[in-house]
Design an enzyme around this catalytic site. Structure first.
Site, PDB file in Angstrom:
ATOM      1  N   ARG A  75      39.008  53.464  53.992  1.00 58.72           N
ATOM      2  CA  ARG A  75      38.648  53.137  52.643  1.00 58.72           C
ATOM      3  C   ARG A  75      38.376  54.471  51.651  1.00 58.72           C
ATOM      4  NH1 ARG A  75      38.336  47.439  51.076  1.00 58.72           N
ATOM      5  NH2 ARG A  75      37.429  47.544  48.973  1.00 58.72           N
ATOM      6  N   HIS A 119      34.677  38.698  35.056  1.00 58.14           N
ATOM      7  CA  HIS A 119      34.203  37.907  36.395  1.00 58.14           C
ATOM      8  C   HIS A 119      34.151  36.606  35.698  1.00 58.14           C
ATOM      9  CE1 HIS A 119      32.365  36.911  39.944  1.00 58.14           C
ATOM     10  NE2 HIS A 119      31.561  36.217  39.197  1.00 58.14           N
ATOM     11  N   GLY A 153      27.593  48.196  42.753  1.00 60.73           N
ATOM     12  CA  GLY A 153      27.292  46.970  43.309  1.00 60.73           C
ATOM     13  C   GLY A 153      28.562  46.055  43.133  1.00 60.73           C
TER      14      GLY A 153
HETATM   15  C1  GRF Z   1      40.370  35.898  36.578  1.00 57.39           C
HETATM   16  O1  GRF Z   1      39.446  34.512  36.321  1.00 57.39           O
HETATM   17  C2  GRF Z   1      39.178  37.052  36.905  1.00 57.39           C
HETATM   18  O2  GRF Z   1      38.266  36.804  36.473  1.00 57.39           O
HETATM   19  C3  GRF Z   1      39.284  36.610  38.408  1.00 57.39           C
HETATM   20  O3  GRF Z   1      40.568  36.481  38.808  1.00 57.39           O
HETATM   21  C4  GRF Z   1      41.193  35.587  37.766  1.00 57.39           C
HETATM   22  C5  GRF Z   1      42.455  36.709  37.746  1.00 57.39           C
HETATM   23  O4  GRF Z   1      43.227  36.138  36.614  1.00 57.39           O
HETATM   24  N1  GRF Z   1      38.463  37.717  39.248  1.00 57.39           N
HETATM   25  P1  GRF Z   1      44.468  36.787  36.411  1.00 57.39           P
HETATM   26  O5  GRF Z   1      45.145  37.410  37.431  1.00 57.39           O
HETATM   27  O6  GRF Z   1      44.379  37.601  35.339  1.00 57.39           O
HETATM   28  O7  GRF Z   1      45.485  35.676  35.857  1.00 57.39           O
END
Ligand code: GRF
Length: 214
Positions: A75, A119, A153
């Site tokens: 990683r 998110h 985090g």
């Molecule tokens: C979004 O809802 C993001 O917040 C989540 O995955 C989705 C990604 O969508 N983590 P995209 O690949 O931009 O269509």
């Protein structure tokens, strides 16, 4: 305290990180077509091959890179490679738009305070990879999306903006897919709005508070 003041002249340089369909990336690409937006996507970096997000970037003529964890010994080596790949484009902002990896300490040392994530839940509720499903399972009546700065985090960094989406009675039927689509509609416009404002107006991060404007 992290402070970013917009560079004058010229658009802010964005590197976008993706792992999937890249509809948030597409929204940013569409927005940057207008020079008044104040930012341009200079590269797209993915953690996997064969995704629509990379196709969208290629179609837009934006350079792409795949930095897959499995291609590195561990990683830490991946973290260093991701950092070098992004740093080569000298971004003003890095946008994690559906990037399904936690960035490492080397990346954060270089880009913390300049990396934005989106998110699909109202943080601090329902962090992690299943924000939509978890909100639904919990019985939340509203959920939504959060645009925030990235820290060490999992979805814990300072919040820049949030959008609210109502949970509807039928949302259990398809495991949250329709709810996620409604969230993504709000998410895309929020992300475009916030990234543009960060680029044009500058910002400061004071503890957990993000203030737009320089
Ligand atoms: C979004 O809802 C993001 O917040 C989540 O995955 C989705 C990604 O969508 N983590 P995209 O690949 O931009 O269509």
């Amino acid at each position: 305290m992290a402070v970013y003041a917009p560079r004058i002249p010229g658009p802010a340089r964005l590197v976008v990180l993706v792992s999937g369909s890249g509809s948030n990336l597409q929204a940013l690409l569409d927005a940057t077509a207008d020079t008044a937006y104040g930012a341009e996507v200079v590269a797209v970096v993915a953690d996997r091959d064969g995704i629509l997000g990379l196709e969208r970037a290629e179609k837009a003529g934006v350079p792409t890179h795949v930095v897959a964890v499995k291609a590195y010994e561990d990683r830490a080596a991946w973290d260093a490679a991701l950092t070098d790949t992004v740093a080569a484009y000298q971004p003003d902002l890095v946008v994690s738009a559906g990037f399904m990896k936690i960035v490492g300490p080397v990346f954060l040392a270089r880009f913390e305070g300049r990396t934005v994530n989106t998110h699909p839940a109202l943080l601090p509720s329902f962090p992690g990879a299943h924000g939509v499903r978890d909100a639904l399972a919990y019985g939340a009546k509203v959920t939504g999306c959060t645009v925030h700065f990235v820290d060490a985090g999992v979805d814990t960094g300072p919040i820049i903006a949030q959008g609210v989406v109502a949970v509807e009675d039928g949302d259990d039927a398809d495991g949250g897919d329709a709810l996620h689509e409604r969230i993504k509609t709000v998410e895309r416009s929020l992300l475009v709005d916030i990234v543009g404002r960060l680029a044009r107006e500058g910002y400061r991060i004071e503890g957990r508070k993000v203030r737009l404007g320089s």
